[in-house]
Write an enzyme that holds these catalytic residues in place. Structure first.
Site, PDB file in Angstrom:
ATOM      1  N   LYS A 102       0.856  -1.431   0.004  1.00 23.90           N
ATOM      2  CA  LYS A 102       0.052   0.068  -0.015  1.00 23.90           C
ATOM      3  C   LYS A 102       0.747   1.209   0.025  1.00 23.90           C
ATOM      4  CE  LYS A 102      -3.853  -2.180   2.060  1.00 23.90           C
ATOM      5  NZ  LYS A 102      -4.579  -2.659   3.188  1.00 23.90           N
ATOM      6  N   TYR A 104       3.752   3.384  -2.790  1.00 24.27           N
ATOM      7  CA  TYR A 104       4.357   3.554  -4.035  1.00 24.27           C
ATOM      8  C   TYR A 104       6.174   3.809  -3.931  1.00 24.27           C
ATOM      9  CZ  TYR A 104      -0.344   4.225  -5.459  1.00 24.27           C
ATOM     10  OH  TYR A 104      -1.637   4.283  -5.673  1.00 24.27           O
ATOM     11  N   ILE A 109       2.743   7.113   0.229  1.00 26.47           N
ATOM     12  CA  ILE A 109       1.613   6.178   0.759  1.00 26.47           C
ATOM     13  C   ILE A 109       0.477   6.011  -0.313  1.00 26.47           C
ATOM     14  CG2 ILE A 109       2.196   6.441   3.317  1.00 26.47           C
ATOM     15  CD1 ILE A 109      -0.290   8.218   3.507  1.00 26.47           C
ATOM     16  N   CYS A 110      -0.155   5.251  -0.375  1.00 30.46           N
ATOM     17  CA  CYS A 110      -1.285   4.934  -1.444  1.00 30.46           C
ATOM     18  C   CYS A 110      -2.570   5.421  -1.008  1.00 30.46           C
ATOM     19  CB  CYS A 110      -1.570   3.435  -1.674  1.00 30.46           C
ATOM     20  SG  CYS A 110      -2.753   3.246  -2.948  1.00 30.46           S
ATOM     21  N   LEU A 111      -2.932   6.778  -1.650  1.00 26.27           N
ATOM     22  CA  LEU A 111      -4.276   7.341  -1.488  1.00 26.27           C
ATOM     23  C   LEU A 111      -5.434   7.254  -2.552  1.00 26.27           C
ATOM     24  CD1 LEU A 111      -2.352  10.685  -0.138  1.00 26.27           C
ATOM     25  CD2 LEU A 111      -3.286   8.513   1.311  1.00 26.27           C
TER      26      LEU A 111
END
Length: 156
Positions: A102, A104, A109-111
């Protein structure tokens, strides 16, 4: 009961770093952050410290999450994109780069699934404090326990 994010003041100035009204937007960002910090202090829930460079574009600090009475602390950084506030900030935890799917490359952070659509609907009223409350906080709450249980991270 209203959520913490609903208690953070909305921003009114629609300006990014290249806009002549950036200083006005930045003042609103500071006011919202101060409000959010006060909310967290009153709720005994302090979990981050950040500060900008002189331009208000580059931000650095730290965030932490307490899991099973152990504090896990991480460097936090982000840059205000040129297309802000139409584009949300990318929150970076460099120490966790590559440790969870989760995230990149570079520790971003993945949002995409949860936060970016909300930001799109609420911009330009959302700012840095909203991103911390609605993106980074929930991300830490979801990811840190998993990373600890897997043995991927250890107490700081």
């Amino acid at each position: 009961m209203e959520s913490v994010a609903e208690r953070i003041p909305f921003l009114t100035v629609n300006a990014g770093p290249r806009d002549p009204n950036w200083e006005a937007r930045l003042r609103e960002e500071y006011a919202a952050l101060i409000s959010y910090i006060e909310i967290n202090q009153n709720d005994d829930n302090e979990w981050f410290q950040i500060e900008p460079d002189d331009s208000g574009i580059h931000w650095r600090g730290k965030c932490w999450y307490i899991y099973e009475l152990v504090r896990y602390e991480f460097a936090l950084e982000f840059e205000i994109p040129a297309t802000y506030p139409a584009t949300p900030i990318e929150l970076v935890l460099p120490e966790l780069d590559g440790k969870t799917p989760k995230m990149y490359r570079g520790g971003k952070i993945c949002l995409d699934i949860h936060f970016s659509p909300l930001w799109s609907r609420k911009q330009p009223t959302y700012g840095i404090a909203h991103a911390l409350a609605l993106a980074l906080g929930p991300w830490l709450a979801a990811e840190i326990p998993v990373l600890v249980e897997q043995g991927t991270i250890h107490k700081s």
